[in-house]
Scaffold this motif. Structure first.
Motif, PDB file in Angstrom:
ATOM      1  N   ILE A  60      94.538  -0.220 -43.299  1.00  0.00           N
ATOM      2  CA  ILE A  60      95.209   1.004 -43.084  1.00  0.00           C
ATOM      3  C   ILE A  60      95.508   1.037 -41.720  1.00  0.00           C
ATOM      4  CG2 ILE A  60      95.400   3.622 -43.599  1.00  0.00           C
ATOM      5  CD1 ILE A  60      93.595   2.924 -45.644  1.00  0.00           C
TER       6      ILE A  60
ATOM      7  N   VAL B 147      94.292   9.336 -50.112  1.00  0.00           N
ATOM      8  CA  VAL B 147      94.701   8.228 -49.706  1.00  0.00           C
ATOM      9  C   VAL B 147      94.036   6.988 -50.689  1.00  0.00           C
ATOM     10  CG1 VAL B 147      94.120   6.396 -48.089  1.00  0.00           C
ATOM     11  CG2 VAL B 147      94.861   8.564 -47.200  1.00  0.00           C
TER      12      VAL B 147
ATOM     13  N   VAL C 105      96.664   3.598 -38.573  1.00  0.00           N
ATOM     14  CA  VAL C 105      96.598   5.151 -38.052  1.00  0.00           C
ATOM     15  C   VAL C 105      97.704   5.168 -37.086  1.00  0.00           C
ATOM     16  CG1 VAL C 105      95.611   7.281 -37.804  1.00  0.00           C
ATOM     17  CG2 VAL C 105      94.321   5.511 -39.183  1.00  0.00           C
TER      18      VAL C 105
ATOM     19  N   LEU D  76      99.129  15.060 -46.540  1.00  0.00           N
ATOM     20  CA  LEU D  76      97.434  14.893 -46.913  1.00  0.00           C
ATOM     21  C   LEU D  76      96.822  16.320 -46.701  1.00  0.00           C
ATOM     22  CD1 LEU D  76      96.853  11.245 -45.522  1.00  0.00           C
ATOM     23  CD2 LEU D  76      97.242  12.042 -47.932  1.00  0.00           C
TER      24      LEU D  76
ATOM     25  N   PHE E  29     101.158   6.433 -46.788  1.00  0.00           N
ATOM     26  CA  PHE E  29     100.189   7.211 -47.468  1.00  0.00           C
ATOM     27  C   PHE E  29     100.096   8.545 -47.491  1.00  0.00           C
ATOM     28  CE2 PHE E  29      97.846   2.872 -47.507  1.00  0.00           C
ATOM     29  CZ  PHE E  29      98.275   2.825 -48.880  1.00  0.00           C
ATOM     30  N   GLY E  30     100.828   9.058 -46.044  1.00  0.00           N
ATOM     31  CA  GLY E  30     100.810  10.257 -45.961  1.00  0.00           C
ATOM     32  C   GLY E  30     100.869  10.786 -44.491  1.00  0.00           C
TER      33      GLY E  30
ATOM     34  N   VAL F 244      98.693   5.710 -42.360  1.00  0.00           N
ATOM     35  CA  VAL F 244      98.679   7.421 -42.215  1.00  0.00           C
ATOM     36  C   VAL F 244      99.317   7.646 -40.825  1.00  0.00           C
ATOM     37  CG1 VAL F 244      96.829   9.317 -42.207  1.00  0.00           C
ATOM     38  CG2 VAL F 244      96.643   7.318 -43.826  1.00  0.00           C
TER      39      VAL F 244
ATOM     40  N   MET G  10      91.418  14.419 -47.957  1.00  0.00           N
ATOM     41  CA  MET G  10      92.740  13.610 -47.684  1.00  0.00           C
ATOM     42  C   MET G  10      92.312  12.116 -47.826  1.00  0.00           C
ATOM     43  SD  MET G  10      93.125  15.051 -43.648  1.00  0.00           S
ATOM     44  CE  MET G  10      93.908  16.644 -43.605  1.00  0.00           C
TER      45      MET G  10
ATOM     46  N   SER H  10     107.105  15.687 -44.459  1.00  0.00           N
ATOM     47  CA  SER H  10     106.747  15.063 -45.683  1.00  0.00           C
ATOM     48  C   SER H  10     108.076  15.289 -46.771  1.00  0.00           C
ATOM     49  CB  SER H  10     105.254  15.388 -45.990  1.00  0.00           C
ATOM     50  OG  SER H  10     104.472  15.123 -45.174  1.00  0.00           O
TER      51      SER H  10
END
Length: 282
Positions: free
Chosen positions: A32, A273, A34, A234, A196-197, A168, A269, A226
């Motif tokens: 993932i 995920v 970030v 999230l 994912f958010g 993310v 959160m 979003s």
């Protein structure tokens, strides 16, 4: 002829490294990234706390600190004075007391205040080496803390990791941050990478005296963006003095005060995920 041979050798070296990256990343179940559109939004703090949350849920977790010029993750986890080790399998990530495996350029610097003065190709090479030559062993989750923006380092991460599960995105409520977040979202779409958010950080300030939440930078921008792009939201994370103090002590707020409201929000959160990851993998 010499020039042609040199080009062919370079292509061969890249192909060989791609194979090493694929082999190394195949040992990690979930990968993932970030991301943030701009600096100063608390992305590294969020990354550290997400990692601690995954650990609390029983996941073997690692962090690749890809922010080469501002490698803050080791200090936030209290391991910044640790010496990097190398064995026959490659570079050995530094491990925290909670078992988080971390790789960062911080471990390669002669002094904490030594700058990294590199141009694009050298930065790209360093990140690819972290992906190919670090012995992550068998991880459940690898979080990649990217530098802000859509430049060389994040692009290298997003294009080099086979089967990157998604990203993310961290933002603050202000329009200047949200405008840059749109660029991250559009970058993800062009590269066909799942989001994912979005996390809205610094969304209000919790007064340590009365516990009232004051929205210094506004609120709701992350949620609005979003909705605009039809991606998950999230949640909100306020400015919190306890989170700041924990980072200064080399701890996450999840580790220092797991029962706090901030910790509960971050764990929620991670649950969101986690659900997306499981849905993605079927």
């Amino acid at each position: 002829m010499k020039q042609e041979n040199s080009v062919n050798n370079q292509k061969l070296a890249v192909m060989e490294q791609d194979i090493k990256i694929a082999r190394s990343m195949s040992l990690v179940t979930y990968k993932i990234a970030v991301m943030s559109g701009k600096g100063g939004v608390g992305k590294s703090t969020v990354t550290v706390n997400l990692a601690e949350s995954f650990v609390k849920k029983g996941y073997k977790t690692g962090i690749l600190d890809a922010d080469l010029h501002g490698p803050n993750v080791p200090k936030m986890l209290g391991i910044h004075k640790t010496e990097l080790m190398v064995d026959e399998n490659g570079m050995v990530p530094v491990e925290t007391a909670n078992g988080i495996k971390v790789m960062s350029t911080e471990f390669l610097l002669p002094h904490e205040n030594s700058p990294i003065i590199w141009r694009g190709p050298k930065k790209t090479g360093a990140i690819r080496q972290f992906l190919s030559d670090v012995n992550w062993e068998n991880l459940d989750v690898l979080l990649i803390d990217n530098p802000p923006g859509t430049g060389d380092e994040p692009l290298t991460i997003l294009q080099s990791i086979p089967s990157l599960d998604g990203m993310v995105i961290v933002t603050t409520p202000q329009s200047v941050s949200l405008e840059d977040v749109e660029k991250c979202i559009n970058m993800a779409k062009k590269l066909n990478i799942r989001i994912f958010g979005v996390i809205e950080n610094m969304s209000g300030f919790i007064c340590p005296h009365c516990n009232e939440e004051i929205f210094i930078f506004g609120r709701g921008g992350g949620e609005e963006i979003s909705k605009k792009f039809d991606i998950p939201f999230l949640g909100f994370l306020p400015l919190d003095i306890n989170t700041y103090q924990a980072s200064e002590e080399g701890l996450s707020i999840i580790d220092k005060d797991p029962g706090s409201e901030i910790s509960k929000r971050i764990l929620d959160m991670v649950t969101k995920v986690e659900e997306n990851l499981k849905n993605k993998r079927g």
